[in-house]
Design a protein around this motif. Sequence first.
Motif, PDB file in Angstrom:
ATOM      1  N   LYS A  47       0.452  -1.087   0.184  1.00 12.87           N
ATOM      2  CA  LYS A  47      -0.018   0.071  -0.107  1.00 12.87           C
ATOM      3  C   LYS A  47       0.845   1.358   0.443  1.00 12.87           C
ATOM      4  O   LYS A  47       0.691   1.866  -0.537  1.00 12.87           O
ATOM      5  CB  LYS A  47      -0.682  -0.216   1.427  1.00 12.87           C
ATOM      6  N   GLU A  48       2.002   1.569   0.726  1.00 11.71           N
ATOM      7  CA  GLU A  48       2.413   2.644   0.799  1.00 11.71           C
ATOM      8  C   GLU A  48       3.581   2.461  -0.359  1.00 11.71           C
ATOM      9  O   GLU A  48       3.984   4.148  -1.384  1.00 11.71           O
ATOM     10  CB  GLU A  48       3.362   2.157   1.987  1.00 11.71           C
ATOM     11  N   LYS A  49       4.907   1.355  -0.589  1.00 13.07           N
ATOM     12  CA  LYS A  49       5.898   1.324  -1.231  1.00 13.07           C
ATOM     13  C   LYS A  49       5.297   0.858  -2.698  1.00 13.07           C
ATOM     14  O   LYS A  49       6.231   1.610  -3.855  1.00 13.07           O
ATOM     15  CB  LYS A  49       7.078   0.151  -1.222  1.00 13.07           C
ATOM     16  N   ARG A  50       4.362   0.615  -3.453  1.00  8.32           N
ATOM     17  CA  ARG A  50       3.023   0.262  -4.479  1.00  8.32           C
ATOM     18  C   ARG A  50       3.427  -0.639  -5.183  1.00  8.32           C
ATOM     19  O   ARG A  50       3.842  -0.626  -6.608  1.00  8.32           O
ATOM     20  CB  ARG A  50       3.253   1.667  -5.044  1.00  8.32           C
ATOM     21  N   TYR A  51       4.967  -1.547  -4.416  1.00  5.64           N
ATOM     22  CA  TYR A  51       5.624  -2.496  -5.409  1.00  5.64           C
ATOM     23  C   TYR A  51       4.474  -3.477  -5.758  1.00  5.64           C
ATOM     24  O   TYR A  51       3.796  -3.524  -4.808  1.00  5.64           O
ATOM     25  CB  TYR A  51       6.746  -3.725  -5.281  1.00  5.64           C
ATOM     26  N   THR A  52       4.342  -4.441  -6.363  1.00  8.48           N
ATOM     27  CA  THR A  52       3.846  -5.980  -6.646  1.00  8.48           C
ATOM     28  C   THR A  52       4.662  -7.190  -6.430  1.00  8.48           C
ATOM     29  O   THR A  52       5.517  -6.974  -6.647  1.00  8.48           O
ATOM     30  CB  THR A  52       3.139  -6.004  -8.230  1.00  8.48           C
ATOM     31  N   GLY A  53       3.729  -8.374  -5.609  1.00  8.93           N
ATOM     32  CA  GLY A  53       4.399  -9.791  -5.319  1.00  8.93           C
ATOM     33  C   GLY A  53       3.415 -10.598  -4.969  1.00  8.93           C
ATOM     34  O   GLY A  53       2.439 -10.000  -5.588  1.00  8.93           O
ATOM     35  N   VAL A  88       7.508 -11.592   0.666  1.00  9.66           N
ATOM     36  CA  VAL A  88       6.374 -11.697  -0.513  1.00  9.66           C
ATOM     37  C   VAL A  88       7.742 -11.393  -1.684  1.00  9.66           C
ATOM     38  O   VAL A  88       8.831 -11.232  -1.299  1.00  9.66           O
ATOM     39  CB  VAL A  88       5.654  -9.753   0.033  1.00  9.66           C
ATOM     40  N   LEU A  89       7.511 -11.960  -2.900  1.00 12.90           N
ATOM     41  CA  LEU A  89       8.331 -12.042  -3.159  1.00 12.90           C
ATOM     42  C   LEU A  89       8.115 -11.067  -4.418  1.00 12.90           C
ATOM     43  O   LEU A  89       7.313 -11.259  -5.433  1.00 12.90           O
ATOM     44  CB  LEU A  89       7.832 -13.820  -5.027  1.00 12.90           C
ATOM     45  N   VAL A  90       9.104 -10.078  -5.075  1.00 13.35           N
ATOM     46  CA  VAL A  90       8.158  -9.102  -4.804  1.00 13.35           C
ATOM     47  C   VAL A  90       9.142  -8.396  -6.406  1.00 13.35           C
ATOM     48  O   VAL A  90      10.607  -8.815  -7.130  1.00 13.35           O
ATOM     49  CB  VAL A  90      10.093  -7.017  -4.258  1.00 13.35           C
ATOM     50  N   ASP A  91       7.797  -8.162  -7.582  1.00 10.45           N
ATOM     51  CA  ASP A  91       8.463  -7.783  -8.837  1.00 10.45           C
ATOM     52  C   ASP A  91       9.590  -7.304  -9.265  1.00 10.45           C
ATOM     53  O   ASP A  91      10.092  -5.761  -8.550  1.00 10.45           O
ATOM     54  CB  ASP A  91       7.356  -7.437 -10.232  1.00 10.45           C
ATOM     55  N   VAL A  92      10.768  -8.052  -9.573  1.00 17.02           N
ATOM     56  CA  VAL A  92      11.632  -7.518  -9.843  1.00 17.02           C
ATOM     57  C   VAL A  92      11.347  -6.242 -10.773  1.00 17.02           C
ATOM     58  O   VAL A  92      12.636  -4.983 -10.900  1.00 17.02           O
ATOM     59  CB  VAL A  92      12.597  -7.984 -10.930  1.00 17.02           C
ATOM     60  N   ARG A  93      10.404  -5.836 -11.313  1.00 18.70           N
ATOM     61  CA  ARG A  93      10.311  -4.525 -12.684  1.00 18.70           C
ATOM     62  C   ARG A  93       9.432  -2.941 -11.426  1.00 18.70           C
ATOM     63  O   ARG A  93      10.311  -2.171 -11.959  1.00 18.70           O
ATOM     64  CB  ARG A  93       9.063  -4.636 -13.662  1.00 18.70           C
ATOM     65  N   ASP A  94      10.113  -3.736  -9.292  1.00 21.40           N
ATOM     66  CA  ASP A  94       9.385  -2.785  -9.574  1.00 21.40           C
ATOM     67  C   ASP A  94      10.825  -2.439  -8.105  1.00 21.40           C
ATOM     68  O   ASP A  94      10.505  -1.467  -7.755  1.00 21.40           O
ATOM     69  CB  ASP A  94       8.370  -3.081  -8.352  1.00 21.40           C
ATOM     70  N   LYS A 130      -4.939 -12.601 -19.955  1.00 18.46           N
ATOM     71  CA  LYS A 130      -3.742 -13.307 -19.097  1.00 18.46           C
ATOM     72  C   LYS A 130      -3.379 -12.220 -18.126  1.00 18.46           C
ATOM     73  O   LYS A 130      -2.957 -11.293 -18.725  1.00 18.46           O
ATOM     74  CB  LYS A 130      -2.748 -13.774 -20.064  1.00 18.46           C
ATOM     75  N   PRO A 131      -3.371 -12.721 -17.390  1.00 17.50           N
ATOM     76  CA  PRO A 131      -3.552 -12.180 -16.039  1.00 17.50           C
ATOM     77  C   PRO A 131      -1.621 -11.349 -15.725  1.00 17.50           C
ATOM     78  O   PRO A 131      -0.990 -12.460 -16.415  1.00 17.50           O
ATOM     79  CB  PRO A 131      -3.448 -12.789 -14.533  1.00 17.50           C
ATOM     80  N   PRO A 132      -0.958 -10.715 -15.900  1.00 15.46           N
ATOM     81  CA  PRO A 132       0.107  -9.654 -16.399  1.00 15.46           C
ATOM     82  C   PRO A 132       0.988 -11.185 -14.571  1.00 15.46           C
ATOM     83  O   PRO A 132       0.632 -11.406 -13.659  1.00 15.46           O
ATOM     84  CB  PRO A 132       0.899  -8.635 -15.637  1.00 15.46           C
ATOM     85  N   GLU A 133       2.310 -11.732 -15.502  1.00 14.14           N
ATOM     86  CA  GLU A 133       2.775 -12.534 -13.893  1.00 14.14           C
ATOM     87  C   GLU A 133       3.923 -11.221 -13.135  1.00 14.14           C
ATOM     88  O   GLU A 133       4.070 -10.212 -13.406  1.00 14.14           O
ATOM     89  CB  GLU A 133       3.875 -13.054 -15.607  1.00 14.14           C
ATOM     90  N   VAL A 134       4.256 -11.783 -12.495  1.00  7.72           N
ATOM     91  CA  VAL A 134       5.453 -10.983 -11.085  1.00  7.72           C
ATOM     92  C   VAL A 134       6.425 -12.021 -11.677  1.00  7.72           C
ATOM     93  O   VAL A 134       6.883 -12.991 -11.741  1.00  7.72           O
ATOM     94  CB  VAL A 134       4.975 -11.298  -9.842  1.00  7.72           C
ATOM     95  N   VAL A 135       7.573 -10.844 -11.799  1.00 11.21           N
ATOM     96  CA  VAL A 135       9.108 -11.122 -12.293  1.00 11.21           C
ATOM     97  C   VAL A 135       9.817 -11.251 -10.923  1.00 11.21           C
ATOM     98  O   VAL A 135      10.131 -10.329 -10.146  1.00 11.21           O
ATOM     99  CB  VAL A 135       9.774 -10.718 -13.357  1.00 11.21           C
ATOM    100  N   HIS A 136      10.242 -13.244 -10.537  1.00 14.03           N
ATOM    101  CA  HIS A 136      10.955 -12.744  -9.731  1.00 14.03           C
ATOM    102  C   HIS A 136      11.700 -14.444 -10.172  1.00 14.03           C
ATOM    103  O   HIS A 136      11.036 -15.026 -10.665  1.00 14.03           O
ATOM    104  CB  HIS A 136      10.936 -12.950  -8.256  1.00 14.03           C
ATOM    105  N   PRO A 137      13.126 -14.718  -9.039  1.00 12.38           N
ATOM    106  CA  PRO A 137      13.400 -15.561 -10.222  1.00 12.38           C
ATOM    107  C   PRO A 137      12.968 -16.984  -8.837  1.00 12.38           C
ATOM    108  O   PRO A 137      13.142 -17.756  -9.180  1.00 12.38           O
ATOM    109  CB  PRO A 137      15.019 -15.275  -9.493  1.00 12.38           C
ATOM    110  N   PHE A 138      12.495 -16.951  -8.413  1.00 11.79           N
ATOM    111  CA  PHE A 138      11.695 -18.153  -7.339  1.00 11.79           C
ATOM    112  C   PHE A 138      10.407 -18.747  -7.662  1.00 11.79           C
ATOM    113  O   PHE A 138       9.837 -19.338  -6.798  1.00 11.79           O
ATOM    114  CB  PHE A 138      12.138 -17.039  -6.040  1.00 11.79           C
ATOM    115  N   VAL A 139      10.170 -17.439  -8.405  1.00 14.21           N
ATOM    116  CA  VAL A 139       8.188 -18.006  -9.276  1.00 14.21           C
ATOM    117  C   VAL A 139       8.496 -19.636  -9.459  1.00 14.21           C
ATOM    118  O   VAL A 139       7.124 -20.012  -8.827  1.00 14.21           O
ATOM    119  CB  VAL A 139       7.523 -16.197  -9.629  1.00 14.21           C
ATOM    120  N   TYR A 140       9.097 -19.415 -10.022  1.00 19.10           N
ATOM    121  CA  TYR A 140       9.166 -21.144 -11.179  1.00 19.10           C
ATOM    122  C   TYR A 140       9.277 -21.778 -10.112  1.00 19.10           C
ATOM    123  O   TYR A 140       8.938 -23.224 -10.174  1.00 19.10           O
ATOM    124  CB  TYR A 140      10.014 -20.739 -12.155  1.00 19.10           C
ATOM    125  N   SER A 141      10.076 -22.000  -8.874  1.00 21.11           N
ATOM    126  CA  SER A 141      10.567 -22.992  -8.010  1.00 21.11           C
ATOM    127  C   SER A 141       9.466 -22.757  -6.885  1.00 21.11           C
ATOM    128  O   SER A 141       8.980 -24.283  -6.439  1.00 21.11           O
ATOM    129  CB  SER A 141      11.858 -22.254  -7.034  1.00 21.11           C
TER     130      SER A 141
END
Length: 167
Positions: A47-53, A88-94, A130-141
């Motif tokens: 809510k404050e930092k506005r990153y997605t994850g 929370v795995l934070v999207d690397v784009r954020d 299709k929903p946008p993906e969260v980009v993070h190296p641990f997502v696929y694990s």
Amino acid sequence: ELRDQLDTQLRTNGPETLRRNLFRKIEAIMNPANEVKFKLGSKVIHKEKRYTGVVCGYHAGCRETDEWVESNGILKMLGATARPFYMVLVDVRDVQSPVVTYVPEEMLQQVKHKEIRKFLPKELQEEQKKPPEVVHPFVYSLFYGQNPNGDYLPTDELMRRYGENRK
């Protein structure tokens, strides 16, 4: 056995630290993990930092050190360490590099892809099926993929760790 652990903690860390640790354990018992608002795989926005994850774990109460709690202003919040906290795995784009954050429940808001789509122009709604993906190296694990709402489907191993069941 418990008495030995308490004696060791008392000798090692002193009475104040022992008291705080016991208080945190009692808080966690009073707020069981099944009362968490966000489940494994929930897509969220800070809510404050506005990153997605995406939520990859949680605790019924804060399990960080006293120093971390103090430096992050957690004690100023209502309920302090008694509320659920999420990994929370934070999207690397954020952010600049892949991170996993530890966030109190009230700082997160769930994101539903269907809700976002209805605010887009008609031509973009078709493109955004299709929903946008969260980009993070641990997502696929940790996750198999996404459901139509954009939430992630946790692996069986991750679900067992948190005692969750597939619906």
